[in-house]
Design a protein around this motif. Structure first.
Motif, PDB file in Angstrom:
ATOM      1  N   SER A 217     -22.237  16.270  92.919  1.00  0.00           N
ATOM      2  CA  SER A 217     -22.009  15.132  92.039  1.00  0.00           C
ATOM      3  C   SER A 217     -22.467  13.854  92.727  1.00  0.00           C
ATOM      4  CB  SER A 217     -20.529  15.020  91.667  1.00  0.00           C
ATOM      5  OG  SER A 217     -20.089  16.192  91.012  1.00  0.00           O
ATOM      6  N   LEU A 218     -22.850  12.849  91.925  1.00  0.00           N
ATOM      7  CA  LEU A 218     -23.407  11.609  92.472  1.00  0.00           C
ATOM      8  C   LEU A 218     -22.843  10.415  91.716  1.00  0.00           C
ATOM      9  CD1 LEU A 218     -25.482  10.120  94.306  1.00  0.00           C
ATOM     10  CD2 LEU A 218     -27.197  10.551  92.526  1.00  0.00           C
ATOM     11  N   THR A 219     -22.207   9.502  92.448  1.00  0.00           N
ATOM     12  CA  THR A 219     -21.680   8.248  91.908  1.00  0.00           C
ATOM     13  C   THR A 219     -22.352   7.093  92.622  1.00  0.00           C
ATOM     14  OG1 THR A 219     -19.519   9.150  91.293  1.00  0.00           O
ATOM     15  CG2 THR A 219     -19.618   6.784  91.735  1.00  0.00           C
ATOM     16  N   LEU A 220     -22.691   6.045  91.886  1.00  0.00           N
ATOM     17  CA  LEU A 220     -23.249   4.834  92.489  1.00  0.00           C
ATOM     18  C   LEU A 220     -22.269   3.681  92.326  1.00  0.00           C
ATOM     19  CD1 LEU A 220     -25.865   6.398  92.811  1.00  0.00           C
ATOM     20  CD2 LEU A 220     -27.116   4.427  91.893  1.00  0.00           C
ATOM     21  N   VAL A 221     -22.049   2.960  93.410  1.00  0.00           N
ATOM     22  CA  VAL A 221     -21.292   1.707  93.361  1.00  0.00           C
ATOM     23  C   VAL A 221     -22.298   0.576  93.224  1.00  0.00           C
ATOM     24  CG1 VAL A 221     -19.701   0.175  94.566  1.00  0.00           C
ATOM     25  CG2 VAL A 221     -19.407   2.660  94.738  1.00  0.00           C
ATOM     26  N   ASP A 222     -22.253  -0.096  92.074  1.00  0.00           N
ATOM     27  CA  ASP A 222     -23.238  -1.083  91.638  1.00  0.00           C
ATOM     28  C   ASP A 222     -24.579  -0.402  91.383  1.00  0.00           C
ATOM     29  OD1 ASP A 222     -21.556  -3.302  91.442  1.00  0.00           O
ATOM     30  OD2 ASP A 222     -21.785  -3.799  93.557  1.00  0.00           O
ATOM     31  N   SER A 223     -25.499  -1.140  90.734  1.00  0.00           N
ATOM     32  CA  SER A 223     -26.714  -0.465  90.278  1.00  0.00           C
ATOM     33  C   SER A 223     -28.000  -1.200  90.588  1.00  0.00           C
ATOM     34  CB  SER A 223     -26.646  -0.254  88.761  1.00  0.00           C
ATOM     35  OG  SER A 223     -26.805  -1.480  88.052  1.00  0.00           O
ATOM     36  N   GLY A 224     -27.947  -2.534  90.761  1.00  0.00           N
ATOM     37  CA  GLY A 224     -29.163  -3.300  90.941  1.00  0.00           C
ATOM     38  C   GLY A 224     -29.594  -3.975  89.652  1.00  0.00           C
ATOM     39  N   TRP A 225     -30.632  -4.782  89.769  1.00  0.00           N
ATOM     40  CA  TRP A 225     -31.218  -5.540  88.669  1.00  0.00           C
ATOM     41  C   TRP A 225     -32.208  -4.633  87.937  1.00  0.00           C
ATOM     42  CZ3 TRP A 225     -31.569 -11.377  89.452  1.00  0.00           C
ATOM     43  CH2 TRP A 225     -32.144 -12.024  88.345  1.00  0.00           C
ATOM     44  N   ALA A 226     -32.257  -4.728  86.622  1.00  0.00           N
ATOM     45  CA  ALA A 226     -33.147  -3.871  85.820  1.00  0.00           C
ATOM     46  C   ALA A 226     -34.600  -4.308  85.977  1.00  0.00           C
ATOM     47  CB  ALA A 226     -32.730  -3.909  84.356  1.00  0.00           C
TER      48      ALA A 226
ATOM     49  N   ASP B 106     -29.513  12.531  87.891  1.00  0.00           N
ATOM     50  CA  ASP B 106     -28.346  13.178  88.492  1.00  0.00           C
ATOM     51  C   ASP B 106     -27.172  12.224  88.688  1.00  0.00           C
ATOM     52  OD1 ASP B 106     -29.480  15.794  88.862  1.00  0.00           O
ATOM     53  OD2 ASP B 106     -30.724  14.913  90.453  1.00  0.00           O
ATOM     54  N   ILE B 107     -27.393  10.925  88.425  1.00  0.00           N
ATOM     55  CA  ILE B 107     -26.298   9.963  88.564  1.00  0.00           C
ATOM     56  C   ILE B 107     -25.269  10.242  87.477  1.00  0.00           C
ATOM     57  CG2 ILE B 107     -25.640   7.530  88.593  1.00  0.00           C
ATOM     58  CD1 ILE B 107     -28.615   6.930  89.306  1.00  0.00           C
ATOM     59  N   GLY B 108     -24.048  10.560  87.881  1.00  0.00           N
ATOM     60  CA  GLY B 108     -23.005  10.847  86.902  1.00  0.00           C
ATOM     61  C   GLY B 108     -22.312   9.615  86.380  1.00  0.00           C
ATOM     62  N   GLN B 109     -22.109   8.615  87.285  1.00  0.00           N
ATOM     63  CA  GLN B 109     -21.398   7.417  86.880  1.00  0.00           C
ATOM     64  C   GLN B 109     -21.767   6.256  87.788  1.00  0.00           C
ATOM     65  OE1 GLN B 109     -17.118   7.731  87.474  1.00  0.00           O
ATOM     66  NE2 GLN B 109     -17.410   9.128  89.196  1.00  0.00           N
TER      67      GLN B 109
ATOM     68  N   LEU C 116     -30.537   2.651  82.934  1.00  0.00           N
ATOM     69  CA  LEU C 116     -30.564   4.067  83.299  1.00  0.00           C
ATOM     70  C   LEU C 116     -29.638   4.900  82.408  1.00  0.00           C
ATOM     71  CD1 LEU C 116     -30.707   3.796  87.188  1.00  0.00           C
ATOM     72  CD2 LEU C 116     -32.563   4.382  85.613  1.00  0.00           C
ATOM     73  N   ARG C 117     -28.553   4.311  81.935  1.00  0.00           N
ATOM     74  CA  ARG C 117     -27.659   5.035  81.020  1.00  0.00           C
ATOM     75  C   ARG C 117     -28.403   5.451  79.750  1.00  0.00           C
ATOM     76  NH1 ARG C 117     -22.292   2.149  78.714  1.00  0.00           N
ATOM     77  NH2 ARG C 117     -23.895   0.741  77.888  1.00  0.00           N
ATOM     78  N   ARG C 118     -29.329   4.609  79.300  1.00  0.00           N
ATOM     79  CA  ARG C 118     -30.094   4.935  78.097  1.00  0.00           C
ATOM     80  C   ARG C 118     -30.970   6.169  78.301  1.00  0.00           C
ATOM     81  NH1 ARG C 118     -32.121  -1.263  76.902  1.00  0.00           N
ATOM     82  NH2 ARG C 118     -30.092  -2.100  76.216  1.00  0.00           N
ATOM     83  N   GLU C 119     -31.335   6.426  79.553  1.00  0.00           N
ATOM     84  CA  GLU C 119     -32.208   7.565  79.840  1.00  0.00           C
ATOM     85  C   GLU C 119     -31.423   8.849  80.085  1.00  0.00           C
ATOM     86  OE1 GLU C 119     -34.795   6.684  83.077  1.00  0.00           O
ATOM     87  OE2 GLU C 119     -35.195   4.649  82.401  1.00  0.00           O
ATOM     88  N   SER C 120     -30.299   8.719  80.811  1.00  0.00           N
ATOM     89  CA  SER C 120     -29.619   9.927  81.282  1.00  0.00           C
ATOM     90  C   SER C 120     -28.208  10.109  80.756  1.00  0.00           C
ATOM     91  CB  SER C 120     -29.557   9.905  82.816  1.00  0.00           C
ATOM     92  OG  SER C 120     -28.725   8.835  83.262  1.00  0.00           O
ATOM     93  N   GLY C 121     -27.629   9.061  80.191  1.00  0.00           N
ATOM     94  CA  GLY C 121     -26.263   9.179  79.696  1.00  0.00           C
ATOM     95  C   GLY C 121     -25.194   8.982  80.745  1.00  0.00           C
ATOM     96  N   ALA C 122     -25.565   8.519  81.946  1.00  0.00           N
ATOM     97  CA  ALA C 122     -24.567   8.249  82.981  1.00  0.00           C
ATOM     98  C   ALA C 122     -23.545   7.236  82.470  1.00  0.00           C
ATOM     99  CB  ALA C 122     -25.245   7.721  84.241  1.00  0.00           C
TER     100      ALA C 122
ATOM    101  N   GLN D 171     -21.728  -2.806  76.393  1.00  0.00           N
ATOM    102  CA  GLN D 171     -20.367  -2.534  76.840  1.00  0.00           C
ATOM    103  C   GLN D 171     -20.348  -1.352  77.808  1.00  0.00           C
ATOM    104  OE1 GLN D 171     -17.239  -4.174  75.549  1.00  0.00           O
ATOM    105  NE2 GLN D 171     -18.909  -5.646  75.312  1.00  0.00           N
ATOM    106  N   PRO D 172     -19.419  -1.349  78.755  1.00  0.00           N
ATOM    107  CA  PRO D 172     -19.280  -0.166  79.623  1.00  0.00           C
ATOM    108  C   PRO D 172     -18.630   0.981  78.867  1.00  0.00           C
ATOM    109  CG  PRO D 172     -17.514  -1.710  80.058  1.00  0.00           C
ATOM    110  CD  PRO D 172     -18.431  -2.393  79.061  1.00  0.00           C
ATOM    111  N   ASP D 173     -18.639   2.142  79.461  1.00  0.00           N
ATOM    112  CA  ASP D 173     -17.939   3.291  78.884  1.00  0.00           C
ATOM    113  C   ASP D 173     -16.450   3.262  79.206  1.00  0.00           C
ATOM    114  OD1 ASP D 173     -20.331   5.107  77.976  1.00  0.00           O
ATOM    115  OD2 ASP D 173     -20.839   4.398  79.980  1.00  0.00           O
ATOM    116  N   GLU D 174     -16.105   2.537  80.269  1.00  0.00           N
ATOM    117  CA  GLU D 174     -14.708   2.540  80.733  1.00  0.00           C
ATOM    118  C   GLU D 174     -14.377   1.183  81.329  1.00  0.00           C
ATOM    119  OE1 GLU D 174     -12.060   4.712  84.265  1.00  0.00           O
ATOM    120  OE2 GLU D 174     -14.077   5.414  83.803  1.00  0.00           O
ATOM    121  N   TRP D 175     -13.185   0.679  80.990  1.00  0.00           N
ATOM    122  CA  TRP D 175     -12.672  -0.546  81.617  1.00  0.00           C
ATOM    123  C   TRP D 175     -11.715  -0.143  82.730  1.00  0.00           C
ATOM    124  CZ3 TRP D 175     -15.172  -4.790  80.600  1.00  0.00           C
ATOM    125  CH2 TRP D 175     -15.763  -4.975  79.342  1.00  0.00           C
TER     126      TRP D 175
END
Length: 347
Positions: A49-58, A79-82, A99-105, A165-169
């Motif tokens: 499993s793979l989690t990223l803390v922060d993501s960077g500028w698009a 492979d980024i899950g969240q 990236l969420r639009r591409e992979s659903g993370a 909006q995020p998926d989770e607050w």
């Protein structure tokens, strides 16, 4: 791209994949025309499993560098899950949305960022409307004029389509991010109203976002949904971290450092001195935030306000105002509003 030890032998912003601790890797991603040079994104993985803390500028360059770094872990962007986001500034949030639009993370963001996200995404609102109003009250009309000239009457770019909006607050408390790995979500308002940091107590690591940085102080007062007392909130958040066990600091900008407590102590001392300095400047007869900011020096190079670019002039005046407002809350200054200007005086 193979992982290398994060031992300080290379400049922190140099592209690469750096091993911070078992299962934790630092990935610097580029920023456009920014004195900060890079933003650190942290990959937390158990190999499955793979989690990223922060993501960077698009940005395309940031996306490509992230993909190259993850390849060194045998993973890809899909492979980024969240994403766990420390706060809703574009260098931390927008690549996650893309990236969420591409992979659903999934994306998780502090609940206190709701108002700021709503304001940033509003189609008809000027992206700095609240800041312009605060500058006007601070006597900072010259800064407003400089900002207007900078953008030649155009609205600053906003990337409004990336402020979804995020998926989770996120609320404070423990959160499982990988099997057997839990991070403690700690609400640290100040830099933004909903800023959070993530504490990995088992590994003695703190993902500190922009709240605690090793070489600079984060901006206070520049936020799409300004808080009433952002400096008070920031200092209270620093004291909260000081009350926790000391940890290694994994900041969003700058190198990994061995002690959160040591840097928190420096920041608290710095702001104590700055409050005294600003109070003394008011005692000399400077009554608006803009007048006070003109008589201070800024950055480690001790530049005058006029030597800063318009955007950083705005940050300086708003930060001065946050110090003045805290001094007023502490009854060290009094305020009086006249002709849409706020004046501060020594009681």
């Amino acid at each position: 791209m193979e992982p290398c030890d994060d031992d300080g032998s290379r400049h922190w912003a140099e592209p690469g994949l750096y091993t911070v601790a078992p299962g934790v890797y630092r990935i610097p991603l580029p920023l456009p025309n920014d004195a900060l040079r890079a933003v650190n994104v942290y990959a937390v993985t158990d190999g499955d499993s793979l989690t990223l803390v922060d993501s960077g500028w698009a940005l395309d360059e940031a996306r490509d560098r992230l993909a190259a770094a993850l390849a060194g872990l045998g993973a890809g962007l899909g492979d980024i899950g969240q994403f766990l986001i420390t706060h809703v500034h574009r260098d931390h949030y927008t690549l996650a949305v893309a990236l969420r639009r591409e992979s659903g993370a999934s994306i998780a963001l502090g609940r206190g960022e709701r108002a700021a996200l709503r304001a940033t995404a509003a189609p008809d609102e000027h992206p700095m409307e609240d800041q312009i109003g605060l500058l006007r009250r601070a006597g900072g009309t010259p800064v407003i004029d400089a900002l207007v000239a900078l953008f030649d009457g155009r609205r600053p770019p906003t990337d409004r389509d990336l402020w979804e909006q995020p998926d989770e607050w996120l609320d404070p408390g423990g959160r499982t991010v990988l099997p057997g790995r839990t991070l403690d979500v700690v609400h640290t308002p100040g830099h933004t109203a909903g800023h959070v940091v993530f504490a990995d107590h088992a590994a003695n690591l703190l993902f500190s976002g922009d709240h605690v940085l090793p070489h600079i102080t984060p901006s206070i007062g520049f936020h799409p949904a300004p808080a009433e007392q952002p400096l008070r909130d920031f200092l209270d958040s620093l004291r909260l971290l000081r009350s926790l066990p000391d940890m290694r600091m994994l900041p969003a900008h700058g190198p990994v450092t061995p002690s959160v407590h040591a840097r928190v102590d420096e920041l608290l001392t710095h702001h104590d001195h700055r409050l005294d300095e600003i109070g003394g400047t008011v005692a000399q007869g400077n009554t608006t935030a803009y007048e006070v900011a003109l008589r201070l020096t800024w950055t480690r190079r001790e530049r005058t306000l006029d030597e800063l670019d318009p955007f950083n002039q705005m940050l300086a005046v708003l930060e001065t105002q946050s110090h003045l407002d805290l001094l007023t809350l502490q009854n060290r200054l009094t305020t009086k509003d006249e002709d849409d200007l706020r004046h501060y005086t020594v009681p």
